[in-house]
Design a protein around this motif. Structure first.
Motif, PDB file in Angstrom:
ATOM      1  N   ALA A 137     -13.420 122.513  12.637  1.00  0.00           N
ATOM      2  CA  ALA A 137     -13.559 121.790  11.807  1.00  0.00           C
ATOM      3  C   ALA A 137     -15.154 121.383  12.069  1.00  0.00           C
ATOM      4  N   GLU A 138     -14.867 120.491  13.508  1.00  0.00           N
ATOM      5  CA  GLU A 138     -15.934 119.088  14.247  1.00  0.00           C
ATOM      6  C   GLU A 138     -16.954 120.364  14.676  1.00  0.00           C
ATOM      7  N   GLY A 139     -16.472 121.483  15.195  1.00  0.00           N
ATOM      8  CA  GLY A 139     -18.065 122.135  15.654  1.00  0.00           C
ATOM      9  C   GLY A 139     -18.479 122.819  14.441  1.00  0.00           C
ATOM     10  N   ILE A 140     -17.726 122.282  13.018  1.00  0.00           N
ATOM     11  CA  ILE A 140     -19.092 122.823  11.534  1.00  0.00           C
ATOM     12  C   ILE A 140     -20.112 121.409  11.592  1.00  0.00           C
ATOM     13  N   LEU A 141     -18.883 120.019  11.900  1.00  0.00           N
ATOM     14  CA  LEU A 141     -19.778 118.961  12.213  1.00  0.00           C
ATOM     15  C   LEU A 141     -20.253 118.880  12.980  1.00  0.00           C
ATOM     16  N   THR A 142     -20.931 119.335  13.696  1.00  0.00           N
ATOM     17  CA  THR A 142     -22.268 119.747  14.909  1.00  0.00           C
ATOM     18  C   THR A 142     -23.260 119.577  15.081  1.00  0.00           C
ATOM     19  N   ASP A 143     -22.864 121.374  14.793  1.00  0.00           N
ATOM     20  CA  ASP A 143     -23.394 122.469  13.847  1.00  0.00           C
ATOM     21  C   ASP A 143     -24.409 121.723  12.844  1.00  0.00           C
ATOM     22  N   MET A 144     -23.993 120.745  11.647  1.00  0.00           N
ATOM     23  CA  MET A 144     -24.722 120.744  10.353  1.00  0.00           C
ATOM     24  C   MET A 144     -25.725 119.288  11.061  1.00  0.00           C
ATOM     25  N   LEU A 145     -25.074 118.519  11.943  1.00  0.00           N
ATOM     26  CA  LEU A 145     -25.702 117.147  12.974  1.00  0.00           C
ATOM     27  C   LEU A 145     -27.127 117.891  13.391  1.00  0.00           C
ATOM     28  N   GLU A 146     -26.837 119.145  14.622  1.00  0.00           N
ATOM     29  CA  GLU A 146     -27.500 119.240  15.265  1.00  0.00           C
ATOM     30  C   GLU A 146     -28.754 120.041  14.356  1.00  0.00           C
ATOM     31  N   SER A 147     -28.505 120.371  13.469  1.00  0.00           N
ATOM     32  CA  SER A 147     -29.538 121.305  12.534  1.00  0.00           C
ATOM     33  C   SER A 147     -30.346 120.661  11.781  1.00  0.00           C
ATOM     34  N   GLY A 148     -30.067 118.979  11.954  1.00  0.00           N
ATOM     35  CA  GLY A 148     -31.327 118.088  11.389  1.00  0.00           C
ATOM     36  C   GLY A 148     -30.080 117.771   9.947  1.00  0.00           C
ATOM     37  N   MET A 149     -29.024 118.539   9.171  1.00  0.00           N
ATOM     38  CA  MET A 149     -28.342 117.730   8.117  1.00  0.00           C
ATOM     39  C   MET A 149     -27.848 116.531   8.148  1.00  0.00           C
ATOM     40  N   THR A 150     -27.418 116.314   7.015  1.00  0.00           N
ATOM     41  CA  THR A 150     -26.207 114.844   7.381  1.00  0.00           C
ATOM     42  C   THR A 150     -25.990 114.976   6.463  1.00  0.00           C
ATOM     43  N   PRO A 151     -24.173 115.155   6.741  1.00  0.00           N
ATOM     44  CA  PRO A 151     -23.266 114.986   6.632  1.00  0.00           C
ATOM     45  C   PRO A 151     -22.599 114.063   5.394  1.00  0.00           C
ATOM     46  N   ASP A 152     -22.264 114.449   4.587  1.00  0.00           N
ATOM     47  CA  ASP A 152     -21.640 112.880   3.559  1.00  0.00           C
ATOM     48  C   ASP A 152     -20.030 112.873   3.714  1.00  0.00           C
ATOM     49  N   ALA A 153     -19.315 111.383   3.983  1.00  0.00           N
ATOM     50  CA  ALA A 153     -18.762 111.127   3.883  1.00  0.00           C
ATOM     51  C   ALA A 153     -16.943 112.048   3.897  1.00  0.00           C
ATOM     52  N   ILE A 154     -17.429 113.160   2.659  1.00  0.00           N
ATOM     53  CA  ILE A 154     -16.328 113.791   1.780  1.00  0.00           C
ATOM     54  C   ILE A 154     -16.365 115.087   3.259  1.00  0.00           C
ATOM     55  N   CYS A 155     -17.523 115.515   4.269  1.00  0.00           N
ATOM     56  CA  CYS A 155     -17.506 116.254   5.065  1.00  0.00           C
ATOM     57  C   CYS A 155     -16.786 115.658   6.206  1.00  0.00           C
ATOM     58  N   TRP A 156     -17.200 114.180   6.166  1.00  0.00           N
ATOM     59  CA  TRP A 156     -16.285 113.645   7.456  1.00  0.00           C
ATOM     60  C   TRP A 156     -14.699 113.443   7.612  1.00  0.00           C
ATOM     61  N   ASN A 157     -14.551 113.071   5.661  1.00  0.00           N
ATOM     62  CA  ASN A 157     -13.035 112.556   6.216  1.00  0.00           C
ATOM     63  C   ASN A 157     -12.443 114.245   6.162  1.00  0.00           C
ATOM     64  N   ALA A 158     -12.875 115.569   5.484  1.00  0.00           N
ATOM     65  CA  ALA A 158     -12.378 116.453   6.115  1.00  0.00           C
ATOM     66  C   ALA A 158     -12.058 116.404   7.622  1.00  0.00           C
ATOM     67  N   THR A 159     -13.027 116.931   9.026  1.00  0.00           N
ATOM     68  CA  THR A 159     -12.558 116.384   9.490  1.00  0.00           C
ATOM     69  C   THR A 159     -11.547 115.707  10.319  1.00  0.00           C
ATOM     70  N   ILE A 160     -11.577 114.459   9.913  1.00  0.00           N
ATOM     71  CA  ILE A 160     -10.296 113.568  10.474  1.00  0.00           C
ATOM     72  C   ILE A 160      -9.305 114.029   9.910  1.00  0.00           C
ATOM     73  N   HIS A 161      -8.783 114.703   8.676  1.00  0.00           N
ATOM     74  CA  HIS A 161      -7.982 114.829   8.119  1.00  0.00           C
ATOM     75  C   HIS A 161      -7.249 116.594   9.109  1.00  0.00           C
ATOM     76  N   ALA A 162      -8.155 117.061   9.752  1.00  0.00           N
ATOM     77  CA  ALA A 162      -8.150 118.121  10.417  1.00  0.00           C
ATOM     78  C   ALA A 162      -7.658 117.547  12.067  1.00  0.00           C
ATOM     79  N   TRP A 163      -7.622 116.580  12.475  1.00  0.00           N
ATOM     80  CA  TRP A 163      -7.269 116.185  13.144  1.00  0.00           C
ATOM     81  C   TRP A 163      -5.717 115.402  12.794  1.00  0.00           C
ATOM     82  N   SER A 164      -4.932 114.929  11.572  1.00  0.00           N
ATOM     83  CA  SER A 164      -3.922 114.521  11.485  1.00  0.00           C
ATOM     84  C   SER A 164      -3.375 116.146  11.521  1.00  0.00           C
ATOM     85  N   ARG A 165      -3.667 117.072  11.797  1.00  0.00           N
ATOM     86  CA  ARG A 165      -2.699 118.461  11.577  1.00  0.00           C
ATOM     87  C   ARG A 165      -2.730 118.912  12.377  1.00  0.00           C
ATOM     88  N   TRP A 166      -3.665 118.482  13.701  1.00  0.00           N
ATOM     89  CA  TRP A 166      -3.394 119.302  14.566  1.00  0.00           C
ATOM     90  C   TRP A 166      -2.487 118.985  15.645  1.00  0.00           C
TER      91      TRP A 166
END
Length: 315
Positions: A124-153
């Motif tokens: 999940a965080e890898g996808i977030l990183t791909d978005m940032l490196e490609s110049g996209m700006t993930p919104d808060a929902i995207c960041w929140n989902a990534t953080i939630h992934a760590w709660s289940r990790w």
């Protein structure tokens, strides 16, 4: 070529399947069909599909760039060659662009959320990183989902260790790792300056709640104290942002958008419930203050009418 709506529907179908199979695993029923589909399988399928589209688009983009380079080199040819070759060569980049399958923030977020359901935090965080490196700006929902992934990790890691009969005595505790990474992601969001970049994702109450949820599931002895520190940071950051924005507006910043003023973030029911959960899991010397802190939080919820006791049968 599929459009953005088609991509969303397909990815969302896999995300929903990951969600329902995760729920069925936690709360199994006799009516649940055994078709071999698991949350991991559904989430992985969404991830593979996203990766396929990304690779395909990159391939087409490289082909387009190469074709443009060839067009520039052809400028050295004679006039007859230009007349005969120019038109079809210029049509090829357009054709290539039409072959690009659209991927937007929503498409990425759907896959991140699917991976989050089954604790695939690194992917999940890898996808977030791909978005940032490609110049996209993930919104808060995207960041929140990534953080939630760590709660289940942590739960996923412990299950894998048990299946592999791995001796984890010398390993760093998964709960501690997950909580630290969730905190680091929050820190990245807090470092961003929305006054300079209006496209930046600003943390919401849900963002801070996701970090607190990581602490509640971490098994860290002082989870209660750390979670309360997250709430403190939320209030301080919110006040600081509002103060800076109001200062700019009163200072003559004509280009500032008044709608961008930050609303003060306050703990909600989920925040306070998660805090009590953190304290209920605190152990050792930190557990001594758990009952007192949980009672104080409950009293605060009653005072602000977030929670009211159930009426008795006689009322």
């Amino acid at each position: 070529m599929p459009n953005a709506a088609t991509v969303h529907m397909v990815l969302d179908a896999w995300r929903l399947l990951a969600t329902t199979t995760t729920t069925a695993t936690i709360h199994p029923t006799n009516e649940q069909p055994d078709d071999g589909m698991t949350a991991d399988t559904a989430a992985e399928r969404a991830h593979e599909l996203l990766q396929f589209i990304m690779d395909r688009n990159n391939t087409n983009d490289v082909a387009t760039n190469n074709n443009n380079t060839n067009n520039n080199n052809d400028n050295d040819n004679n006039d007859n060659e230009i007349i005969s070759n120019k038109q079809p060569q210029q049509l090829q980049p357009t054709a290539r662009r039409k072959m690009m399958i659209p991927l937007d923030i929503k498409a990425y977020t759907l896959v991140i959320d699917a991976l989050s359901k089954c604790g695939e935090a690194e992917k999940a965080e890898g996808i977030l990183t791909d978005m940032l490196e490609s110049g996209m700006t993930p919104d808060a929902i995207c960041w929140n989902a990534t953080i939630h992934a760590w709660s289940r990790w942590p739960r996923k890691q412990k299950q894998q260790q048990q299946q592999q009969q791995h001796d984890n005595a010398n390993d760093i505790d998964p709960g501690l790792q997950a909580a630290q990474r969730a905190q680091e992601l929050l820190d990245l969001m807090l470092l961003d300056d929305p006054m300079q970049n209006h496209l930046a994702a600003r943390p919401t109450v849900a963002t801070f709640n996701a970090v607190i949820d990581c602490y509640s599931k971490s098994g860290i002895p002082n989870a209660g104290y750390l979670a309360e520190d997250v709430v403190r940071r939320m209030k301080e950051w919110s006040k600081q942002q509002q103060h800076q924005q109001q200062h700019q507006m009163t200072g003559g910043g004509n280009d500032h958008d008044p709608s961008f003023v930050t609303t003060l973030l306050e703990p909600n029911t989920i925040t306070l419930t998660s805090l009590m959960d953190c304290w209920s899991r605190s152990t050792g010397e930190y557990g001594e203050a758990a009952a007192e802190r949980a009672e104080a939080i409950l009293q605060h919820m009653q005072e602000i009418h977030m929670w009211l006791p159930m009426p008795s049968a006689s009322t």
